[in-house]
Design an enzyme around this catalytic site. Structure first.
Site, PDB file in Angstrom:
ATOM      1  N   SER A 136       0.794  -1.221   0.000  1.00  0.00           N
ATOM      2  CA  SER A 136       0.000   0.000   0.000  1.00  0.00           C
ATOM      3  C   SER A 136       0.829   1.274   0.000  1.00  0.00           C
ATOM      4  O   SER A 136       0.400   2.290  -0.525  1.00  0.00           O
ATOM      5  CB  SER A 136      -0.958   0.002   1.187  1.00  0.00           C
ATOM      6  OG  SER A 136      -0.253  -0.180   2.393  1.00  0.00           O
ATOM      7  N   HIS A 192      -5.214  -2.882  -3.001  1.00  0.00           N
ATOM      8  CA  HIS A 192      -4.813  -1.940  -4.056  1.00  0.00           C
ATOM      9  C   HIS A 192      -4.639  -2.623  -5.402  1.00  0.00           C
ATOM     10  O   HIS A 192      -4.167  -2.009  -6.351  1.00  0.00           O
ATOM     11  CB  HIS A 192      -3.511  -1.234  -3.676  1.00  0.00           C
ATOM     12  CG  HIS A 192      -3.635  -0.408  -2.449  1.00  0.00           C
ATOM     13  ND1 HIS A 192      -4.132   0.869  -2.455  1.00  0.00           N
ATOM     14  CD2 HIS A 192      -3.362  -0.691  -1.154  1.00  0.00           C
ATOM     15  CE1 HIS A 192      -4.150   1.342  -1.220  1.00  0.00           C
ATOM     16  NE2 HIS A 192      -3.685   0.412  -0.403  1.00  0.00           N
ATOM     17  N   LYS A 220     -11.391   1.221  -2.362  1.00  0.00           N
ATOM     18  CA  LYS A 220     -10.353   1.906  -3.129  1.00  0.00           C
ATOM     19  C   LYS A 220     -10.805   2.075  -4.584  1.00  0.00           C
ATOM     20  O   LYS A 220     -11.597   2.948  -4.843  1.00  0.00           O
ATOM     21  CB  LYS A 220      -9.039   1.179  -2.936  1.00  0.00           C
ATOM     22  CG  LYS A 220      -8.490   1.639  -1.576  1.00  0.00           C
ATOM     23  CD  LYS A 220      -7.697   0.722  -0.787  1.00  0.00           C
ATOM     24  CE  LYS A 220      -7.438   1.370   0.569  1.00  0.00           C
ATOM     25  NZ  LYS A 220      -6.835   0.455   1.523  1.00  0.00           N
TER      26      LYS A 220
HETATM   27  C1  LIG Z   1      -6.764   0.291   2.886  1.00  0.00           C
HETATM   28  C2  LIG Z   1      -6.227  -1.051   3.189  1.00  0.00           C
HETATM   29  C3  LIG Z   1      -6.877  -1.890   4.072  1.00  0.00           C
HETATM   30  C4  LIG Z   1      -8.052  -1.428   4.889  1.00  0.00           C
HETATM   31  O1  LIG Z   1      -9.194  -1.360   4.119  1.00  0.00           O
HETATM   32  P1  LIG Z   1     -10.431  -0.480   4.629  1.00  0.00           P
HETATM   33  O2  LIG Z   1     -11.563  -0.983   3.823  1.00  0.00           O
HETATM   34  O3  LIG Z   1     -10.071   0.926   4.363  1.00  0.00           O
HETATM   35  O4  LIG Z   1     -10.579  -0.766   6.087  1.00  0.00           O
HETATM   36  C5  LIG Z   1      -6.393  -3.158   4.243  1.00  0.00           C
HETATM   37  N1  LIG Z   1      -5.293  -3.580   3.591  1.00  0.00           N
HETATM   38  C6  LIG Z   1      -4.632  -2.794   2.735  1.00  0.00           C
HETATM   39  C7  LIG Z   1      -3.420  -3.313   2.038  1.00  0.00           C
HETATM   40  C8  LIG Z   1      -5.065  -1.498   2.526  1.00  0.00           C
HETATM   41  O5  LIG Z   1      -4.396  -0.694   1.728  1.00  0.00           O
END
Ligand SMILES: *Cc1c(COP(=O)(O)O)cnc(C)c1O
Length: 413
Positions: free
Chosen positions: A176, A204, A235
């Site tokens: 991330s 991602h 995302k």
């Molecule tokens: C953003 C993210 C999460 C968390 O997801 P949310 O739906 O925002 O709680 C988990 N793992 C990774 C790799 C992320 O980038």
């Protein structure tokens, strides 16, 4: 109260104090930030779907039809037709037997790791995994072996040490904060050799790469090899919530054991409908993913031309690793002064000494906007920090000191 004041003062002194900035209006390539128009370069709304008319309409319609909330957890009366429908579509998209919705990516990681790794067993976790994976490992009460980032040799060594107590290897699909992709083939091979499961958090990955934007696991052709795939609606899909893809048997097990699914209210219908509409758009118009990748290349090239190269990569996450937290923060403020919002990311989100500007592109940026942003950011980063970023870009996987690999667990405390 003095303990809290002292702690806040300490964060300020170390350049680690955080505050929330406020956006007015929807999440687009240009936003009003604390009342001032800026070009947005740090949103995970990669495909620009969060404010797409069809996504908004789907959320509005679901709200009128099913109401604002689900009213209960999935196992009580919170599972509605709309949840099941999205689960079916996600399973089909990802090529798995079953997809299971969770409240968020954070909750999915907590719940799944706790269910699949028990005390007495060992979880193997990449040093740069997301904080929710770190927290999942801690909560599981299993022993955690943190292997150096993407280092298969170190992972193999850890698996040997575990002497059959291994239960799960867990990795981000796309990291991330670095935007690089996990070596999934090698991980799967080691997992088979040592009879442990593989879990990939591809928050991602979906919508950013792989065939039809299906993410890292599909890109590696590993759909049948990865035991658990976690994805988010939050995302590329522009909504909120998450899902877990796995075989039917594991899904049944999670329904019975994943505490974050059992003890938390089901996703609100508007969030489900928005995620479903975004998934439809992704499937109808995979060109968005191509545009996103082209935009990523445009930004990377423009930055390199200005003496600020990012590590090579194809994802929309473009890290400029400056090192020092205060220098990174100062660069963010300078760029903001010139109309570009590129948030500095500091410990404990990233390891100490690797504070960075984590730039993210969206499919909805224009090339001109990205070139303008590169110029602004290059001007905002002092020459010495530009050199540090260039050094990091050339050597993206420095050999970590083995004595320090457990640090990210300590940092997250
Ligand atoms: C953003 C993210 C999460 C968390 O997801 P949310 O739906 O925002 O709680 C988990 N793992 C990774 C790799 C992320 O980038």
């Amino acid at each position: 109260m003095t303990d809290i004041e002292t702690a806040l003062e300490d964060l300020r002194e170390r350049g680690l104090y955080r505050r929330m900035r406020m956006i007015s209006g929807p999440q687009g390539p240009r936003v009003l930030l604390d009342g001032k128009p800026v070009l947005l370069l740090c949103s995970n709304n990669y495909l620009g779907l969060a404010d797409h008319p069809r996504v908004r309409e789907a959320a509005a319609e679901a709200s009128m039809r099913y109401g604002a909330g689900a009213g209960a957890s999935r196992l009580v009366s919170g599972t509605m037709r709309i949840h099941r429908r999205l689960e079916e579509r996600l399973a089909e998209f990802k090529g798995c037997e079953r997809a299971l919705l969770f409240g968020s990516g954070y909750l999915a990681n907590l719940g799944v790791i706790q269910a699949l790794a028990r005390p007495g067993e060992v979880v193997f976790s990449d040093a740069l995994n997301h904080a929710s994976i770190v927290d999942g490992c801690r909560l599981a009460g299993a022993e955690c072996f943190v292997y150096q980032h993407a280092d298969l040799e170190h992972l193999a060594w850890g698996l040997e040490q575990a002497e059959g107590r291994g239960s799960l290897i867990v990795t981000d699909g796309v990291f991330s904060m670095d935007g690089d992709i996990a070596p999934l083939e090698g991980i799967v091979e080691l997992a088979r050799e040592h009879d442990v499961r593989v879990m990939v958090d591809d928050a991602h990955g979906t919508g950013t790469h792989g065939p039809e934007g299906r993410g890292s696991v599909a890109a590696a052709g590993m759909e049948d090899e990865v035991d658990v795939l976690v994805g988010t609606l939050s995302k590329s899909l522009g909504s909120y919530g998450a899902y877990v893809c796995c075989e039917r048997r594991i899904a049944k097990y999670l329904v019975n054991t994943a505490r974050t699914l059992i003890f938390s209210t089901a996703l609100p219908p508007p969030a489900v409908a928005a995620g479903m509409a975004a998934l439809e758009l992704l499937r109808e118009e995979p060109r968005r993913v191509d545009k996103l990748q082209r935009n990523s290349a445009v930004l990377r090239e423009a930055l390199a031309e200005r003496g600020l190269p990012a590590p090579p990569g194809i994802t929309p996450i473009v890290p400029l690793v400056i090192g020092d937290a205060e220098t990174a923060m100062a660069a963010t403020e300078r760029a903001l002064g010139r109309g570009v919002f590129a948030q500095a990311i500091r410990p404990p989100t990233v390891p100490a000494g690797t504070s960075r500007l984590r730039l993210t592109v969206m499919a909805s940026h224009t090339k001109a906007e990205l070139r303008e942003a590169a110029a602004t950011i290059a001007a905002a980063v002092p020459a010495k920090a530009r050199k540090a970023a260039a050094r990091y870009a050339l050597n993206t996987r420095p050999a970590a000191d083995p004595g320090r690999v457990f640090d990210h667990l300590a940092d997250a405390a």
